[in-house]
Design a protein around this motif. Structure first.
Motif, mmCIF file in Angstrom:
data_model
loop_
_atom_site.group_PDB
_atom_site.id
_atom_site.type_symbol
_atom_site.label_atom_id
_atom_site.label_comp_id
_atom_site.label_asym_id
_atom_site.label_seq_id
_atom_site.Cartn_x
_atom_site.Cartn_y
_atom_site.Cartn_z
ATOM 1 N N VAL A 111 27.789 32.107 62.917
ATOM 2 C CA VAL A 111 26.700 31.378 63.569
ATOM 3 C C VAL A 111 26.213 32.217 64.747
ATOM 4 O O VAL A 111 26.966 32.988 65.337
ATOM 5 N N ASN A 112 24.945 32.087 65.092
ATOM 6 C CA ASN A 112 24.340 32.931 66.124
ATOM 7 C C ASN A 112 25.026 32.848 67.476
ATOM 8 O O ASN A 112 25.119 33.840 68.197
ATOM 9 N N CYS A 113 25.516 31.671 67.849
ATOM 10 C CA CYS A 113 26.066 31.515 69.196
ATOM 11 C C CYS A 113 27.369 32.288 69.399
ATOM 12 O O CYS A 113 27.758 32.551 70.533
ATOM 13 N N PRO A 123 26.353 33.646 73.052
ATOM 14 C CA PRO A 123 26.419 32.233 73.457
ATOM 15 C C PRO A 123 25.193 31.745 74.209
ATOM 16 O O PRO A 123 24.913 30.545 74.226
ATOM 17 N N SER A 124 24.410 32.641 74.793
ATOM 18 C CA SER A 124 23.220 32.212 75.523
ATOM 19 C C SER A 124 22.135 31.659 74.585
ATOM 20 O O SER A 124 21.184 31.036 75.042
ATOM 21 N N LEU A 125 22.289 31.867 73.282
ATOM 22 C CA LEU A 125 21.320 31.352 72.320
ATOM 23 C C LEU A 125 21.422 29.841 72.149
ATOM 24 O O LEU A 125 20.520 29.222 71.602
ATOM 25 N N CYS A 126 22.500 29.258 72.617
ATOM 26 C CA CYS A 126 22.705 27.825 72.450
ATOM 27 C C CYS A 126 23.000 27.180 73.796
ATOM 28 O O CYS A 126 23.955 27.576 74.469
ATOM 29 N N VAL A 127 22.199 26.215 74.158
ATOM 30 C CA VAL A 127 22.400 25.539 75.443
ATOM 31 C C VAL A 127 23.688 24.730 75.456
ATOM 32 O O VAL A 127 24.206 24.410 76.515
ATOM 33 N N ARG A 128 24.239 24.427 74.303
ATOM 34 C CA ARG A 128 25.469 23.640 74.204
ATOM 35 C C ARG A 128 26.732 24.491 74.192
ATOM 36 O O ARG A 128 27.830 23.962 74.186
ATOM 37 N N SER A 129 26.616 25.798 74.168
ATOM 38 C CA SER A 129 27.791 26.643 73.973
ATOM 39 C C SER A 129 28.900 26.417 75.005
ATOM 40 O O SER A 129 30.080 26.491 74.665
ATOM 41 N N CYS A 167 30.512 23.103 73.788
ATOM 42 C CA CYS A 167 30.562 22.886 72.337
ATOM 43 C C CYS A 167 32.008 22.833 71.846
ATOM 44 O O CYS A 167 32.738 23.821 71.946
ATOM 45 N N LEU A 179 32.641 25.513 68.905
ATOM 46 C CA LEU A 179 32.506 26.960 69.119
ATOM 47 C C LEU A 179 33.801 27.724 68.834
ATOM 48 O O LEU A 179 33.764 28.769 68.179
#
Length: 136
Positions: free
Chosen positions: A90-92, A96-102, A105, A108
């Motif tokens: 997955v991209n995150c 990790p900055s690609l997802c505000v929930r990282s 999460c 993760l």
């Protein structure tokens, strides 16, 4: 994760060259015939492999390609990252900055663990490993 035709064919081409490393330079036509891959498709993959330092080229009647590195120095992970880009599930995981929930999460760590397992596995296999398993 799904490996594209480009990744699979690049690995098959490099494995073929490793199997025939004692033959000197090998033509793309020979590789294409042995691997049942379109020569045109291999011609698209060659520049990428050459720029990355995997291939040495020879010109003239006895020209073609051969491995520039030892088979033991070429990992499947490196080859697939070259052709596929990132292998992260997955991209995150990669950024990790690609997802505000990282930061919060709960899943993760699952993806990070999968990424480690896949990377460790693919980085632990070299072209030499493939040759040894093949009995070459």
């Amino acid at each position: 994760m799904k490996i594209s035709t480009k990744g699979r064919y690049a690995l098959r081409m490099l494995t073929d060259l490793a199997l025939h490393q004692g033959d000197g330079f090998v033509s793309l036509t020979e590789v294409a015939q042995r691997q049942a891959i379109s020569k045109k498709y291999l011609e698209q993959i060659v520049p990428m492999l050459h720029r990355a330092g995997y291939l040495q080229t020879g010109r003239g009647a006895q020209g073609g390609y051969r491995l520039k590195k030892l088979p033991s120095e070429c990992t499947v992970g490196e080859i697939l990252r070259l052709t596929e880009g990132s292998l992260t599930p997955v991209n995150c995981v990669g950024d990790p900055s690609l997802c505000v929930r990282s930061a919060d999460c709960p899943t993760l760590p699952v993806w990070q663990g999968l990424d480690r397992v896949v990377s460790d596995y693919l980085d632990g296999i070299t072209l030499q490993t493939i040759l040894d398993q093949h009995g070459a």
